[in-house]
Design a protein around this motif. Structure first.
Motif, PDB file in Angstrom:
ATOM      1  N   ALA A  51      27.065  -8.903  49.108  1.00 20.71           N
ATOM      2  CA  ALA A  51      26.079  -7.557  49.450  1.00 20.71           C
ATOM      3  C   ALA A  51      24.653  -8.698  49.454  1.00 20.71           C
ATOM      4  CB  ALA A  51      26.083  -6.312  48.441  1.00 20.71           C
ATOM      5  N   MET A  52      24.596  -8.451  48.188  1.00 25.77           N
ATOM      6  CA  MET A  52      22.927  -9.249  48.038  1.00 25.77           C
ATOM      7  C   MET A  52      22.812 -10.575  48.945  1.00 25.77           C
ATOM      8  SD  MET A  52      21.071  -7.452  45.730  1.00 25.77           S
ATOM      9  CE  MET A  52      20.048  -8.983  45.711  1.00 25.77           C
ATOM     10  N   ALA A  53      23.680 -11.005  48.742  1.00 28.56           N
ATOM     11  CA  ALA A  53      23.760 -12.301  50.088  1.00 28.56           C
ATOM     12  C   ALA A  53      23.409 -11.641  51.227  1.00 28.56           C
ATOM     13  CB  ALA A  53      24.527 -13.294  50.024  1.00 28.56           C
ATOM     14  N   ARG A  54      24.376 -10.948  51.506  1.00 31.00           N
ATOM     15  CA  ARG A  54      24.430 -10.298  52.647  1.00 31.00           C
ATOM     16  C   ARG A  54      22.657 -10.150  53.633  1.00 31.00           C
ATOM     17  NH1 ARG A  54      28.227  -5.746  54.911  1.00 31.00           N
ATOM     18  NH2 ARG A  54      29.836  -7.993  55.120  1.00 31.00           N
ATOM     19  N   ILE A  63      20.472  -0.626  50.395  1.00 32.26           N
ATOM     20  CA  ILE A  63      20.706  -1.011  49.063  1.00 32.26           C
ATOM     21  C   ILE A  63      19.716   0.094  48.569  1.00 32.26           C
ATOM     22  CG2 ILE A  63      20.349  -0.909  47.091  1.00 32.26           C
ATOM     23  CD1 ILE A  63      22.421  -3.933  47.457  1.00 32.26           C
ATOM     24  N   VAL A  64      20.429   1.115  48.264  1.00 37.89           N
ATOM     25  CA  VAL A  64      19.087   2.520  47.961  1.00 37.89           C
ATOM     26  C   VAL A  64      19.476   2.326  46.276  1.00 37.89           C
ATOM     27  CG1 VAL A  64      18.006   4.917  48.453  1.00 37.89           C
ATOM     28  CG2 VAL A  64      18.984   3.384  50.071  1.00 37.89           C
ATOM     29  N   GLY A  65      17.456   2.053  45.585  1.00 36.41           N
ATOM     30  CA  GLY A  65      17.845   2.025  44.151  1.00 36.41           C
ATOM     31  C   GLY A  65      17.477   3.741  43.727  1.00 36.41           C
ATOM     32  N   THR A 108      10.761  -0.549  33.602  1.00 37.72           N
ATOM     33  CA  THR A 108      12.252  -1.847  33.238  1.00 37.72           C
ATOM     34  C   THR A 108      13.005  -1.214  33.958  1.00 37.72           C
ATOM     35  OG1 THR A 108      12.156  -1.593  31.108  1.00 37.72           O
ATOM     36  CG2 THR A 108      13.440  -2.449  31.816  1.00 37.72           C
ATOM     37  N   ALA A 109      14.196  -0.024  34.450  1.00 41.36           N
ATOM     38  CA  ALA A 109      14.620   0.647  35.112  1.00 41.36           C
ATOM     39  C   ALA A 109      14.346  -0.086  36.784  1.00 41.36           C
ATOM     40  CB  ALA A 109      14.717   1.536  34.789  1.00 41.36           C
ATOM     41  N   LEU A 110      12.577   0.528  36.825  1.00 41.06           N
ATOM     42  CA  LEU A 110      12.289  -0.388  37.963  1.00 41.06           C
ATOM     43  C   LEU A 110      12.006  -1.419  38.749  1.00 41.06           C
ATOM     44  CD1 LEU A 110      11.116   1.388  40.749  1.00 41.06           C
ATOM     45  CD2 LEU A 110       8.593   1.969  39.461  1.00 41.06           C
ATOM     46  N   GLU A 111      11.992  -2.037  37.732  1.00 38.54           N
ATOM     47  CA  GLU A 111      11.486  -3.243  38.235  1.00 38.54           C
ATOM     48  C   GLU A 111      13.445  -4.528  38.042  1.00 38.54           C
ATOM     49  OE1 GLU A 111       9.197  -5.721  38.552  1.00 38.54           O
ATOM     50  OE2 GLU A 111       7.951  -4.042  38.950  1.00 38.54           O
ATOM     51  N   SER A 112      13.776  -3.391  37.226  1.00 33.70           N
ATOM     52  CA  SER A 112      15.299  -3.921  37.514  1.00 33.70           C
ATOM     53  C   SER A 112      15.845  -3.591  38.764  1.00 33.70           C
ATOM     54  CB  SER A 112      16.506  -3.350  36.323  1.00 33.70           C
ATOM     55  OG  SER A 112      17.702  -3.110  37.074  1.00 33.70           O
ATOM     56  N   LEU A 113      16.157  -1.844  39.616  1.00 34.19           N
ATOM     57  CA  LEU A 113      15.770  -1.681  41.044  1.00 34.19           C
ATOM     58  C   LEU A 113      15.207  -2.843  42.004  1.00 34.19           C
ATOM     59  CD1 LEU A 113      15.397   1.949  39.955  1.00 34.19           C
ATOM     60  CD2 LEU A 113      17.935   0.717  40.955  1.00 34.19           C
ATOM     61  N   LEU A 114      14.468  -2.392  42.309  1.00 35.13           N
ATOM     62  CA  LEU A 114      12.612  -3.420  42.485  1.00 35.13           C
ATOM     63  C   LEU A 114      13.572  -4.612  42.995  1.00 35.13           C
ATOM     64  CD1 LEU A 114       9.445  -2.296  42.179  1.00 35.13           C
ATOM     65  CD2 LEU A 114      11.174  -1.454  43.617  1.00 35.13           C
ATOM     66  N   GLY A 115      14.659  -5.317  41.865  1.00 34.84           N
ATOM     67  CA  GLY A 115      15.182  -6.772  42.030  1.00 34.84           C
ATOM     68  C   GLY A 115      15.999  -6.983  42.783  1.00 34.84           C
ATOM     69  N   ALA A 132       2.051   2.970  38.564  1.00 33.84           N
ATOM     70  CA  ALA A 132       3.382   1.743  38.833  1.00 33.84           C
ATOM     71  C   ALA A 132       4.549   2.112  40.193  1.00 33.84           C
ATOM     72  CB  ALA A 132       3.947   1.986  37.562  1.00 33.84           C
ATOM     73  N   ILE A 133       4.121   3.649  40.355  1.00 39.81           N
ATOM     74  CA  ILE A 133       4.026   3.912  41.821  1.00 39.81           C
ATOM     75  C   ILE A 133       4.048   3.439  42.284  1.00 39.81           C
ATOM     76  CG2 ILE A 133       4.995   6.259  43.357  1.00 39.81           C
ATOM     77  CD1 ILE A 133       5.279   7.448  40.654  1.00 39.81           C
ATOM     78  N   ARG A 134       2.660   3.355  42.428  1.00 46.20           N
ATOM     79  CA  ARG A 134       2.267   2.356  43.722  1.00 46.20           C
ATOM     80  C   ARG A 134       2.430   0.853  44.043  1.00 46.20           C
ATOM     81  NH1 ARG A 134      -2.441   6.175  42.191  1.00 46.20           N
ATOM     82  NH2 ARG A 134      -3.159   4.055  40.807  1.00 46.20           N
ATOM     83  N   ASP A 135       2.250   0.802  42.996  1.00 46.46           N
ATOM     84  CA  ASP A 135       2.593  -0.421  42.988  1.00 46.46           C
ATOM     85  C   ASP A 135       4.293  -0.594  43.234  1.00 46.46           C
ATOM     86  OD1 ASP A 135       0.908  -1.574  42.178  1.00 46.46           O
ATOM     87  OD2 ASP A 135       1.234  -1.477  39.616  1.00 46.46           O
ATOM     88  N   ALA A 136       5.151  -0.186  43.422  1.00 51.20           N
ATOM     89  CA  ALA A 136       6.157   0.025  43.690  1.00 51.20           C
ATOM     90  C   ALA A 136       6.526  -0.062  45.322  1.00 51.20           C
ATOM     91  CB  ALA A 136       7.820   0.777  42.868  1.00 51.20           C
ATOM     92  N   ALA A 137       5.640   1.092  45.175  1.00 51.15           N
ATOM     93  CA  ALA A 137       5.418   1.070  47.010  1.00 51.15           C
ATOM     94  C   ALA A 137       5.088   0.482  48.094  1.00 51.15           C
ATOM     95  CB  ALA A 137       4.329   2.901  47.032  1.00 51.15           C
ATOM     96  N   ALA A 138       4.129  -0.589  47.403  1.00 50.81           N
ATOM     97  CA  ALA A 138       3.399  -2.016  47.796  1.00 50.81           C
ATOM     98  C   ALA A 138       4.571  -2.999  48.678  1.00 50.81           C
ATOM     99  CB  ALA A 138       2.548  -2.473  47.515  1.00 50.81           C
ATOM    100  N   ARG A 139       5.591  -2.872  47.635  1.00 49.86           N
ATOM    101  CA  ARG A 139       7.612  -3.578  47.135  1.00 49.86           C
ATOM    102  C   ARG A 139       8.482  -2.869  48.493  1.00 49.86           C
ATOM    103  NH1 ARG A 139       7.669  -5.407  41.571  1.00 49.86           N
ATOM    104  NH2 ARG A 139       9.323  -6.773  42.772  1.00 49.86           N
TER     105      ARG A 139
END
Length: 168
Positions: A51-54, A63-65, A108-115, A132-139
């Motif tokens: 899935a990640m390679a695809r 994928i939805v985290g 940590t959990a959010l960074e893992s999901l964003l990975g 931290a939520i705004r930073d995630a929304a930029a990604r």
């Protein structure tokens, strides 16, 4: 034991790796004879598409985290079940993580999901700082459940607590 690769499937089916890729993406450009040969080889080898390679190859993600702040809260269990049902109907897969109501753990959990480079992230009642939520929304797209946000880049889903109390 190593996982079988597309190259392994191609060798077993006597076709190119590119054709295996087309079959795995359900492309209409493949003859029924070759499609059957590839699917038979994949089944014999126990091949599963990566899935990640695809996602990396297509630059899209199915994928939805989901970061659940409190796994013990039965409300969140119902919400996650509903999200899972809706995601599957839309051809999406959920990846869950928990924050245990700790801002540090949630970060940590959010960074893992964003990975995983998800197509989006849903945060269930996070205690994370707004920054931290705004930073995630930029990604990637972010949706907050049971928490408000003033950021125009973050969508929210909330109930009407006053109306709910009045109805109860």
């Amino acid at each position: 034991m190593t996982r079988p690769t597309m190259e392994d499937v191609a060798a077993r089916a006597g076709v190119s790796r590119a054709l295996v890729s087309l079959v795995m993406r359900n492309s209409p450009k493949v003859s029924e004879h070759r499609r059957r040969a590839v699917l038979t080889a994949a089944a014999e080898l126990g091949y599963q598409p990566h899935a990640m390679a695809r996602s990396l190859a297509s630059r899209t993600s199915n994928i939805v985290g989901v970061m659940v702040s409190d796994l013990r809260n039965p409300f969140f269990a119902d919400v996650v079940e509903g999200m899972d049902e809706a995601a599957r109907r839309a051809g999406l897969e959920l990846i869950l993580n928990t924050g245990r109501r700790s801002a540090t753990r949630e970060r940590t959990a959010l960074e893992s999901l964003l990975g995983f480079r998800p197509g989006g992230v849903i945060l269930l009642s996070p205690v994370l700082p707004a920054s931290a939520i705004r930073d995630a929304a930029a990604r990637c797209p972010v949706v907050l459940v049971s928490r408000t946000s003033t950021s125009p880049a973050v969508d929210t889903v909330n109930d009407d607590g006053e109306l709910g109390a009045a109805l109860a």
